[in-house]
Scaffold this motif. Sequence first.
Motif, PDB file in Angstrom:
ATOM      1  N   LEU A  42       0.828  -1.212   0.000  1.00 22.23           N
ATOM      2  CA  LEU A  42       0.000   0.000   0.000  1.00 22.23           C
ATOM      3  C   LEU A  42       0.864   1.265   0.000  1.00 22.23           C
ATOM      4  O   LEU A  42       0.602   2.209  -0.748  1.00 22.23           O
ATOM      5  CB  LEU A  42      -0.929   0.020   1.215  1.00 22.23           C
ATOM      6  CG  LEU A  42      -2.115  -0.923   1.180  1.00 22.23           C
ATOM      7  CD1 LEU A  42      -2.811  -0.940   2.542  1.00 22.23           C
ATOM      8  CD2 LEU A  42      -3.097  -0.519   0.094  1.00 22.23           C
ATOM      9  N   ALA A  43       1.891   1.275   0.842  1.00 22.90           N
ATOM     10  CA  ALA A  43       2.763   2.448   0.915  1.00 22.90           C
ATOM     11  C   ALA A  43       3.513   2.652  -0.402  1.00 22.90           C
ATOM     12  O   ALA A  43       3.667   3.783  -0.873  1.00 22.90           O
ATOM     13  CB  ALA A  43       3.748   2.288   2.069  1.00 22.90           C
ATOM     14  N   ARG A  44       3.951   1.570  -0.997  1.00 23.99           N
ATOM     15  CA  ARG A  44       4.660   1.675  -2.277  1.00 23.99           C
ATOM     16  C   ARG A  44       3.732   2.231  -3.366  1.00 23.99           C
ATOM     17  O   ARG A  44       4.134   3.071  -4.171  1.00 23.99           O
ATOM     18  CB  ARG A  44       5.205   0.322  -2.688  1.00 23.99           C
ATOM     19  CG  ARG A  44       6.090   0.403  -3.888  1.00 23.99           C
ATOM     20  CD  ARG A  44       6.823  -0.879  -4.105  1.00 23.99           C
ATOM     21  NE  ARG A  44       7.727  -0.712  -5.231  1.00 23.99           N
ATOM     22  CZ  ARG A  44       8.174  -1.695  -5.954  1.00 23.99           C
ATOM     23  NH1 ARG A  44       7.841  -2.928  -5.668  1.00 23.99           N
ATOM     24  NH2 ARG A  44       8.984  -1.464  -6.966  1.00 23.99           N
ATOM     25  N   ALA A  45       2.485   1.787  -3.362  1.00 19.68           N
ATOM     26  CA  ALA A  45       1.511   2.296  -4.342  1.00 19.68           C
ATOM     27  C   ALA A  45       1.268   3.788  -4.135  1.00 19.68           C
ATOM     28  O   ALA A  45       1.169   4.548  -5.102  1.00 19.68           O
ATOM     29  CB  ALA A  45       0.202   1.516  -4.238  1.00 19.68           C
ATOM     30  N   LEU A  46       1.201   4.211  -2.878  1.00 20.04           N
ATOM     31  CA  LEU A  46       0.994   5.629  -2.570  1.00 20.04           C
ATOM     32  C   LEU A  46       2.115   6.479  -3.140  1.00 20.04           C
ATOM     33  O   LEU A  46       1.869   7.498  -3.794  1.00 20.04           O
ATOM     34  CB  LEU A  46       0.904   5.830  -1.054  1.00 20.04           C
ATOM     35  CG  LEU A  46       0.853   7.262  -0.558  1.00 20.04           C
ATOM     36  CD1 LEU A  46      -0.498   7.881  -0.858  1.00 20.04           C
ATOM     37  CD2 LEU A  46       1.146   7.322   0.925  1.00 20.04           C
ATOM     38  N   THR A  47       3.353   6.067  -2.916  1.00 19.26           N
ATOM     39  CA  THR A  47       4.477   6.868  -3.418  1.00 19.26           C
ATOM     40  C   THR A  47       4.556   6.823  -4.935  1.00 19.26           C
ATOM     41  O   THR A  47       4.859   7.826  -5.570  1.00 19.26           O
ATOM     42  CB  THR A  47       5.814   6.397  -2.815  1.00 19.26           C
ATOM     43  OG1 THR A  47       6.010   5.019  -3.103  1.00 19.26           O
ATOM     44  CG2 THR A  47       5.858   6.625  -1.322  1.00 19.26           C
ATOM     45  N   ARG A  48       4.270   5.664  -5.512  1.00 11.66           N
ATOM     46  CA  ARG A  48       4.306   5.543  -6.977  1.00 11.66           C
ATOM     47  C   ARG A  48       3.254   6.455  -7.614  1.00 11.66           C
ATOM     48  O   ARG A  48       3.534   7.128  -8.611  1.00 11.66           O
ATOM     49  CB  ARG A  48       4.063   4.086  -7.384  1.00 11.66           C
ATOM     50  CG  ARG A  48       4.296   3.866  -8.875  1.00 11.66           C
ATOM     51  CD  ARG A  48       4.147   2.424  -9.264  1.00 11.66           C
ATOM     52  NE  ARG A  48       5.181   1.634  -8.610  1.00 11.66           N
ATOM     53  CZ  ARG A  48       5.063   0.337  -8.353  1.00 11.66           C
ATOM     54  NH1 ARG A  48       3.986  -0.309  -8.676  1.00 11.66           N
ATOM     55  NH2 ARG A  48       6.039  -0.313  -7.767  1.00 11.66           N
ATOM     56  N   GLU A  49       2.046   6.497  -7.040  1.00 13.10           N
ATOM     57  CA  GLU A  49       0.974   7.350  -7.579  1.00 13.10           C
ATOM     58  C   GLU A  49       1.352   8.827  -7.548  1.00 13.10           C
ATOM     59  O   GLU A  49       0.942   9.594  -8.405  1.00 13.10           O
ATOM     60  CB  GLU A  49      -0.314   7.141  -6.786  1.00 13.10           C
ATOM     61  CG  GLU A  49      -1.003   5.834  -7.072  1.00 13.10           C
ATOM     62  CD  GLU A  49      -2.192   5.600  -6.157  1.00 13.10           C
ATOM     63  OE1 GLU A  49      -2.579   6.515  -5.394  1.00 13.10           O
ATOM     64  OE2 GLU A  49      -2.741   4.489  -6.201  1.00 13.10           O
ATOM     65  N   ASP A  50       2.137   9.215  -6.542  1.00 11.43           N
ATOM     66  CA  ASP A  50       2.534  10.616  -6.425  1.00 11.43           C
ATOM     67  C   ASP A  50       3.891  10.908  -7.043  1.00 11.43           C
ATOM     68  O   ASP A  50       4.419  12.016  -6.903  1.00 11.43           O
ATOM     69  CB  ASP A  50       2.534  11.039  -4.954  1.00 11.43           C
ATOM     70  CG  ASP A  50       1.123  11.236  -4.427  1.00 11.43           C
ATOM     71  OD1 ASP A  50       0.234  11.599  -5.224  1.00 11.43           O
ATOM     72  OD2 ASP A  50       0.906  11.040  -3.218  1.00 11.43           O
ATOM     73  N   GLY A  51       4.469   9.927  -7.704  1.00 10.18           N
ATOM     74  CA  GLY A  51       5.733  10.136  -8.404  1.00 10.18           C
ATOM     75  C   GLY A  51       6.941  10.289  -7.488  1.00 10.18           C
ATOM     76  O   GLY A  51       7.958  10.849  -7.897  1.00 10.18           O
TER      77      GLY A  51
END
Length: 189
Positions: A42-51
């Motif tokens: 989940l945390a990795r997806a959050l950072t990926r979505e925000d670049g």
Amino acid sequence: RPPMPSNLAIELGGGDGQYLLGFAAKFQHVVFVDGSLVNVVLARALTREDGVTNVSFLRADITELPIRRSVASMTHANNVIEHVHQPHAMTGECVRITSAGGYSVVVSPNRNSIFPEPHFRLPLYGLIPRPLRLWLIPFTRGKRSETGTNPLSLRGLRNTLEKAPPSREWDVFVAPRGLVSTARQTPIR
């Protein structure tokens, strides 16, 4: 206090990564550590979505970190200590991986607060006799047990921090509930 160093922050038990974006903006690199693979994803997806690209992810037990000694400018464990099976080991790891002049931040809800305890949503949680708490918890949390959550009193937190190897001086203070909104939106401002 002197300005915080800006090279490496380590987020311990970071849950879904709610602090990652702020840390990534302030530090050259952030290491996110959580024992749950779901939280890491989940945390990795959050950072990926925000670049965000200056964050590394690690699934590990935060009481035995596979991280070298004295590498972090800041370690941050927000509302984690009450879930750890060996809180002295977790705080010891915070001290071990934080460099000289760095900061270890350990945040915990107060077991004896008059406000609702965040996990069970019961006011005066620590003052309620355990049999009554166990009866109330299914109504407030939807679970039948306190297992996995042991909120500390202010004294309990101080004792845990003082016993963390190696010895280190900790500043312990209480941040009142609603501090930010009180400071920004009331006549007290």
